[in-house]
Design a protein around this motif. Sequence first.
Motif, PDB file in Angstrom:
ATOM      1  N   GLU A  65      11.160  32.302 -64.394  1.00  0.00           N
ATOM      2  CA  GLU A  65      10.126  31.946 -63.433  1.00  0.00           C
ATOM      3  C   GLU A  65      10.049  32.968 -62.311  1.00  0.00           C
ATOM      4  N   LEU A  66       8.823  33.324 -61.950  1.00  0.00           N
ATOM      5  CA  LEU A  66       8.566  34.080 -60.730  1.00  0.00           C
ATOM      6  C   LEU A  66       8.169  33.030 -59.703  1.00  0.00           C
ATOM      7  N   LYS A  67       9.044  32.776 -58.765  1.00  0.00           N
ATOM      8  CA  LYS A  67       8.821  31.724 -57.763  1.00  0.00           C
ATOM      9  C   LYS A  67       7.554  32.004 -56.956  1.00  0.00           C
ATOM     10  N   THR A  68       7.052  30.999 -56.278  1.00  0.00           N
ATOM     11  CA  THR A  68       5.808  31.114 -55.510  1.00  0.00           C
ATOM     12  C   THR A  68       5.879  32.287 -54.533  1.00  0.00           C
ATOM     13  N   HIS A  69       4.852  33.113 -54.595  1.00  0.00           N
ATOM     14  CA  HIS A  69       4.745  34.299 -53.750  1.00  0.00           C
ATOM     15  C   HIS A  69       3.270  34.644 -53.585  1.00  0.00           C
ATOM     16  N   THR A  99      -1.428  28.086 -59.142  1.00  0.00           N
ATOM     17  CA  THR A  99      -1.830  28.173 -57.740  1.00  0.00           C
ATOM     18  C   THR A  99      -1.925  26.730 -57.248  1.00  0.00           C
ATOM     19  N   THR A 156      -3.712  25.225 -62.326  1.00  0.00           N
ATOM     20  CA  THR A 156      -2.710  25.801 -63.224  1.00  0.00           C
ATOM     21  C   THR A 156      -3.408  26.166 -64.522  1.00  0.00           C
ATOM     22  N   HIS A 216       1.063  31.851 -55.582  1.00  0.00           N
ATOM     23  CA  HIS A 216       1.067  31.591 -57.022  1.00  0.00           C
ATOM     24  C   HIS A 216       2.481  31.755 -57.571  1.00  0.00           C
ATOM     25  N   SER A 217       2.693  31.170 -58.745  1.00  0.00           N
ATOM     26  CA  SER A 217       3.961  31.305 -59.453  1.00  0.00           C
ATOM     27  C   SER A 217       3.669  31.485 -60.936  1.00  0.00           C
TER      28      SER A 217
END
Length: 130
Positions: free
Chosen positions: A69-73, A92, A96, A113-114
């Motif tokens: 997972e790319l965490k929320t950024h 977002t 999704t 977004h993640s």
Amino acid sequence: MENKSNEATPQRPEGDRTLDAFLVTMDLNHLIAQVQNEPSWNDSDRNSITIFKSDTMRIVLIGLHEGAELKTHTANGIISVQVLEGHIRFTTAPETVELQKGQMLALHKRVPHSVIALKESFFLLALAMG
């Protein structure tokens, strides 16, 4: 225009590749294989390589193992995400979407977004900065 290249590093000992020039070609299949053969791919849940970098645009090939997972950024520019292999979920606040090979999206700057890999996935992230 001055050509810009990277330098060899222990992670990528084959070294030099052009990051910015009048014309930059990219062999995506070769780059995916390269990412998969690097220690970072085996030692973590992801690996990536920047394949183009100018003052106004970046293109990064990102590989994620299933479940990574790319965490929320947020991003400081408009992005596009194009799936080359696999299946990802892109989230977002209001929406999704799931993307598979051959699908892509675009997202305006500064939208949180993640990303999660629903199976092993490779995608191109393009970031256009003003």
